[in-house]
Design an enzyme around this catalytic site. Structure first.
Site, short mmCIF file in Angstrom:
data_model
loop_
_atom_site.label_atom_id
_atom_site.label_comp_id
_atom_site.label_asym_id
_atom_site.label_seq_id
_atom_site.Cartn_x
_atom_site.Cartn_y
_atom_site.Cartn_z
N GLY B 92 0.85 -1.18 0.00
CA GLY B 92 0.00 0.00 0.00
C GLY B 92 0.88 1.23 0.00
N SER B 124 5.87 -5.38 -1.09
CA SER B 124 5.87 -3.96 -1.50
C SER B 124 6.18 -3.05 -0.30
CB SER B 124 4.54 -3.65 -2.16
OG SER B 124 4.58 -2.42 -2.82
N ALA B 125 5.24 -2.25 0.19
CA ALA B 125 5.50 -1.39 1.36
C ALA B 125 6.00 -2.23 2.54
CB ALA B 125 4.24 -0.64 1.75
N HIS B 161 8.76 -3.27 -6.93
CA HIS B 161 8.16 -2.94 -8.24
C HIS B 161 9.22 -2.31 -9.14
CE1 HIS B 161 4.06 -3.54 -6.60
NE2 HIS B 161 4.45 -2.82 -5.57
N GLU B 196 8.86 -7.18 -10.22
CA GLU B 196 7.63 -7.88 -9.82
C GLU B 196 7.75 -9.37 -10.16
OE1 GLU B 196 4.44 -5.72 -11.67
OE2 GLU B 196 4.59 -4.09 -10.23
#
Lengths: 237, 237
Positions: B92, B124-125, B161, B196
């Protein structure tokens, strides 16, 4: 009274530094009898030195007898802002720019200079700092500023280098529009997505879209608007 | 002792949430007799509620008898981290995630839990916070955290990413590689650009690249390296 050019980018594809905006910039200089430009180089794109960045601007404006001085060379920077007839903040990394302006306590003097009528040119990071805060920058947070607050000489935020979603992209990272929607989860300020080649011409209470593209306006909890050249952003606030 | 999966993304194109990584995740759960997962939902992708985000993870893991509990539902969150056998921080907005973890004073307990051997999954985050700071996130700074410091359970930063420059692009905004080079103007920490589909499998002192892609490693003042599946990132620090 304000007198500004707030641009998405300094440079468009296949063109030289500031070239696409030079005619309008020189017209503004002439109209306001400007022969000296105070340059703020702190965003340092690609890590260019303050001197080299100032030279880059000097090379563009020298043929038109505009004298460019880097604010980093001046001892009393606040006084320099107050006495300037024209100020240009170049693009680069917005975090580095905002960190430096806060460390040197120049954010408020810059705001005052602009409201006192100094002509202001901002490109990219230099346009981000015209908004209420830097929370809609695209830059990587490579350094941590004391505050994300910026000058607030505009009543909304700019998102420079605005990019439309790419049809058929397989990348799972957020689109620009998704990022700005995330901004509106935590903030109520309107955001103007300025495509490369677009700029705002601000004169007193008028904040007019110039350039070949429409701009995309994001308002909290509303569908984004596409607005045309000639639109007055002052009506947003 | 550490036991982690640090992934570029939760979801790859044309696949469901966590599906591409599910086999390896379930193997790790089985190997470590894990039946309960503590979920940290604070990054709130797209503004999803903490409850809905936790439900999303629950739906994926329910068929495998893994009980998912959102940390937001627990009063003593520090104790929950200390007692957890497995922790997952979802993706997020990294600024929102880091802001919340600092406000709740959970960054250090999270670090301690991971070093004490709780299995950790980050996407991700949730992978950004494994590095030394969040200065290589791609996210928009929609909120201001008290500090950019993160857990430092890895001795370098992740750029999730990771995107290669697009050949023939006319966009003048910075490429990912240019942004990471800007990071290295002000920081000395290595940065791992994870494409990714890639993830790090960390077991004790081994930090191994998994997935179909090479990863791009950025070291200050050096040419970037491309490293293959099986590379041990522990040698970077």
């Amino acid at each position: 009274m304000r007198n500004m050019i707030v641009a998405s980018t300094s440079t468009i594809h296949d063109s030289g530094y500031l070239q696409y905006i030079l005619k309008d910039l020189l017209a503004a200089f002439k109209e306001n009898n400007i022969t000296n430009l105070l340059f703020i180089p702190y965003a340092r794109p690609g890590g260019i030195t303050h001197d080299d960045y100032t030279q880059k601007v000097h090379h563009v404006l020298q043929p038109y007898d505009i004298k460019v001085t880097g604010i980093h060379t001046i001892e009393n920077k606040e006084e320099a802002l107050m006495q300037a007839t024209a100020i240009f903040t170049g693009g680069g990394n917005t975090f580095q720019l905002v960190k430096t302006l806060h460390e040197l306590e120049l954010m408020t003097p810059l705001r005052q200079a602009i409201f006192s009528g100094a002509f202001y040119l901002g490109t990219s990071a230099g346009s981000n700092i015209c908004g209420l805060n830097m929370r809609t920058t695209n830059d990587m947070p490579v350094v941590q500023p004391a505050s994300f607050k910026t000058t607030g000489v505009l009543g909304y935020n700019i998102n420079p280098h605005y990019l439309d979603p790419v049809d058929g992209s397989t990348h799972m990272g957020e689109t620009r529009e998704q990022r700005i929607k995330e901004f509106h989860l935590y903030n109520t300020i309107p955001v103007v997505g300025l495509r490369e080649g677009s700029y705002l011409r601000v004169k007193n209470d008028q904040e007019i879209l110039h350039g070949p593209h429409t701009a995309r306006v994001f308002l909290k909890d509303q569908e984004p608007l596409e607005v045309k050249t000639g639109y007055n952003f002052a009506q947003l606030v």
